[in-house]
Design a protein around this motif. Structure first.
Motif, PDB file in Angstrom:
ATOM      1  N   TYR A   1     -14.694  -8.056  -3.500  1.00  0.00           N
ATOM      2  CA  TYR A   1     -13.441  -7.353  -3.265  1.00  0.00           C
ATOM      3  C   TYR A   1     -13.747  -5.909  -2.907  1.00  0.00           C
ATOM      4  CZ  TYR A   1     -10.663 -11.057  -5.461  1.00  0.00           C
ATOM      5  OH  TYR A   1     -10.048 -12.248  -5.756  1.00  0.00           O
ATOM      6  N   SER A   2     -12.974  -5.372  -1.975  1.00  0.00           N
ATOM      7  CA  SER A   2     -13.048  -3.946  -1.663  1.00  0.00           C
ATOM      8  C   SER A   2     -11.624  -3.404  -1.660  1.00  0.00           C
ATOM      9  CB  SER A   2     -13.753  -3.704  -0.332  1.00  0.00           C
ATOM     10  OG  SER A   2     -13.105  -4.390   0.704  1.00  0.00           O
ATOM     11  N   ALA A   3     -11.511  -2.079  -1.845  1.00  0.00           N
ATOM     12  CA  ALA A   3     -10.188  -1.470  -1.948  1.00  0.00           C
ATOM     13  C   ALA A   3     -10.141  -0.162  -1.176  1.00  0.00           C
ATOM     14  CB  ALA A   3      -9.847  -1.217  -3.411  1.00  0.00           C
ATOM     15  N   HIS A   4      -8.985   0.148  -0.660  1.00  0.00           N
ATOM     16  CA  HIS A   4      -8.736   1.417   0.013  1.00  0.00           C
ATOM     17  C   HIS A   4      -8.670   2.528  -1.047  1.00  0.00           C
ATOM     18  CE1 HIS A   4      -6.434   4.474   2.210  1.00  0.00           C
ATOM     19  NE2 HIS A   4      -6.990   3.931   3.290  1.00  0.00           N
ATOM     20  N   PRO A   5      -9.061   3.748  -0.717  1.00  0.00           N
ATOM     21  CA  PRO A   5      -8.990   4.842  -1.703  1.00  0.00           C
ATOM     22  C   PRO A   5      -7.596   5.078  -2.288  1.00  0.00           C
ATOM     23  CG  PRO A   5     -10.326   5.508   0.172  1.00  0.00           C
ATOM     24  CD  PRO A   5      -9.708   4.178   0.525  1.00  0.00           C
TER      25      PRO A   5
ATOM     26  N   ILE B   1       2.172  -9.708 -10.010  1.00  0.00           N
ATOM     27  CA  ILE B   1       0.986 -10.273  -9.354  1.00  0.00           C
ATOM     28  C   ILE B   1       1.294 -10.586  -7.887  1.00  0.00           C
ATOM     29  CG2 ILE B   1       1.354 -12.663 -10.139  1.00  0.00           C
ATOM     30  CD1 ILE B   1      -2.019 -10.832  -9.588  1.00  0.00           C
ATOM     31  N   ASP B   2       2.484 -11.078  -7.590  1.00  0.00           N
ATOM     32  CA  ASP B   2       2.829 -11.388  -6.198  1.00  0.00           C
ATOM     33  C   ASP B   2       2.880 -10.124  -5.341  1.00  0.00           C
ATOM     34  OD1 ASP B   2       2.948 -14.074  -6.814  1.00  0.00           O
ATOM     35  OD2 ASP B   2       5.145 -14.187  -6.779  1.00  0.00           O
ATOM     36  N   ASP B   3       3.504  -9.064  -5.850  1.00  0.00           N
ATOM     37  CA  ASP B   3       3.598  -7.819  -5.086  1.00  0.00           C
ATOM     38  C   ASP B   3       2.249  -7.131  -4.982  1.00  0.00           C
ATOM     39  OD1 ASP B   3       6.266  -8.418  -4.839  1.00  0.00           O
ATOM     40  OD2 ASP B   3       6.992  -6.666  -5.951  1.00  0.00           O
ATOM     41  N   LEU B   4       1.436  -7.216  -6.019  1.00  0.00           N
ATOM     42  CA  LEU B   4       0.074  -6.670  -5.958  1.00  0.00           C
ATOM     43  C   LEU B   4      -0.678  -7.334  -4.810  1.00  0.00           C
ATOM     44  CD1 LEU B   4      -2.343  -6.175  -8.969  1.00  0.00           C
ATOM     45  CD2 LEU B   4      -3.119  -7.106  -6.828  1.00  0.00           C
TER      46      LEU B   4
ATOM     47  N   GLY C   1      -2.657   4.495  -6.386  1.00  0.00           N
ATOM     48  CA  GLY C   1      -1.316   5.002  -6.093  1.00  0.00           C
ATOM     49  C   GLY C   1      -0.389   3.913  -5.588  1.00  0.00           C
ATOM     50  N   GLU C   2      -0.925   3.027  -4.754  1.00  0.00           N
ATOM     51  CA  GLU C   2      -0.130   1.909  -4.245  1.00  0.00           C
ATOM     52  C   GLU C   2       0.241   0.943  -5.373  1.00  0.00           C
ATOM     53  OE1 GLU C   2       1.049   1.559  -1.133  1.00  0.00           O
ATOM     54  OE2 GLU C   2       0.106   3.436  -0.523  1.00  0.00           O
ATOM     55  N   LEU C   3      -0.697   0.684  -6.261  1.00  0.00           N
ATOM     56  CA  LEU C   3      -0.418  -0.193  -7.400  1.00  0.00           C
ATOM     57  C   LEU C   3       0.625   0.445  -8.311  1.00  0.00           C
ATOM     58  CD1 LEU C   3      -0.843  -2.712  -9.065  1.00  0.00           C
ATOM     59  CD2 LEU C   3      -2.982  -1.704  -9.941  1.00  0.00           C
ATOM     60  N   ARG C   4       0.520   1.739  -8.542  1.00  0.00           N
ATOM     61  CA  ARG C   4       1.523   2.435  -9.355  1.00  0.00           C
ATOM     62  C   ARG C   4       2.914   2.308  -8.723  1.00  0.00           C
ATOM     63  NH1 ARG C   4       1.847   5.604 -13.484  1.00  0.00           N
ATOM     64  NH2 ARG C   4      -0.412   5.876 -13.636  1.00  0.00           N
ATOM     65  N   ALA C   5       3.010   2.463  -7.412  1.00  0.00           N
ATOM     66  CA  ALA C   5       4.305   2.345  -6.727  1.00  0.00           C
ATOM     67  C   ALA C   5       4.899   0.952  -6.915  1.00  0.00           C
ATOM     68  CB  ALA C   5       4.154   2.682  -5.245  1.00  0.00           C
ATOM     69  N   VAL C   6       4.071  -0.080  -6.815  1.00  0.00           N
ATOM     70  CA  VAL C   6       4.535  -1.450  -7.050  1.00  0.00           C
ATOM     71  C   VAL C   6       5.059  -1.590  -8.472  1.00  0.00           C
ATOM     72  CG1 VAL C   6       3.677  -3.817  -7.395  1.00  0.00           C
ATOM     73  CG2 VAL C   6       3.152  -2.591  -5.284  1.00  0.00           C
TER      74      VAL C   6
ATOM     75  N   GLY D   1      -5.975   0.034 -13.370  1.00  0.00           N
ATOM     76  CA  GLY D   1      -7.404   0.193 -13.164  1.00  0.00           C
ATOM     77  C   GLY D   1      -7.929  -0.629 -12.008  1.00  0.00           C
ATOM     78  N   ILE D   2      -8.820  -0.021 -11.249  1.00  0.00           N
ATOM     79  CA  ILE D   2      -9.575  -0.709 -10.199  1.00  0.00           C
ATOM     80  C   ILE D   2     -11.025  -0.477 -10.600  1.00  0.00           C
ATOM     81  CG2 ILE D   2     -10.090  -0.864  -7.740  1.00  0.00           C
ATOM     82  CD1 ILE D   2      -7.120  -1.481  -8.529  1.00  0.00           C
ATOM     83  N   ARG D   3     -11.740  -1.548 -10.946  1.00  0.00           N
ATOM     84  CA  ARG D   3     -13.049  -1.411 -11.587  1.00  0.00           C
ATOM     85  C   ARG D   3     -14.118  -2.272 -10.942  1.00  0.00           C
ATOM     86  NH1 ARG D   3     -10.628  -2.025 -17.606  1.00  0.00           N
ATOM     87  NH2 ARG D   3      -9.431  -0.088 -17.591  1.00  0.00           N
TER      88      ARG D   3
END
Length: 146
Positions: A58-62, A120-123, A66-71, A14-16
């Motif tokens: 904090y801001s996030a790319h769209p 957490i490090d890879d995130l 998907g990037e978090l899932r890949a990690v 989740g990104i909230r």
């Protein structure tokens, strides 16, 4: 290598822009095959680089989920984990607010700790989330990936 399929292991992403819940993340990784659950909670601190922080955003790319899932899929392939969850806050946060909560359930504590630290490090290193710190002295700073 994981003992369950990647789909079953990743229980929550989740990104909230709303407050995060440690209880929600902890509950998401509950698993009868887990002998240990490691949980990391990142909070907004009141100083950085010897400067007083007043707040941050904090801001996030769209592509962030998907990037978090890949990690998470890579970690699931590298460690014998049973379940994983990760949520990150975006928007304006105050001192003490929860910024990120991640958890990993593993068959033993050692694997749970190792995989949680890697998560957490890879995130922070790979997921496109940026932090804008506002300092009490009026200055500000953008931090690449957080």
């Amino acid at each position: 290598m994981s003992e369950a399929s990647g789909q079953d292991i990743i229980r929550l992403i989740g990104i909230r822009d709303t407050p995060l819940s440690v209880d929600e993340v902890f509950a998401a990784v509950g698993d009868p095959g887990a002998g240990g659950i490691a949980l990391f909670v990142g909070t907004v601190r009141d100083s950085d680089h010897a400067r007083e922080v007043s707040r941050l955003s904090y801001s996030a790319h769209p592509s962030v989920e998907g990037e978090l899932r890949a990690v998470m899929e890579k970690i699931a392939a590298d460690f014998p984990v049973r379940a994983m969850a990760a949520v990150h806050r975006v928007g304006d946060l105050e001192i003490g607010d929860l910024a990120v909560v991640v958890a990993v359930a593993g068959p033993h504590r050692a694997e749970a700790f190792e995989a949680c630290r890697r998560l957490i490090d890879d995130l922070k290193a790979q997921v496109p989330i940026w932090k804008h710190q506002l300092f009490a002295d009026g200055g500000d700073e953008w931090v690449g990936a957080c």
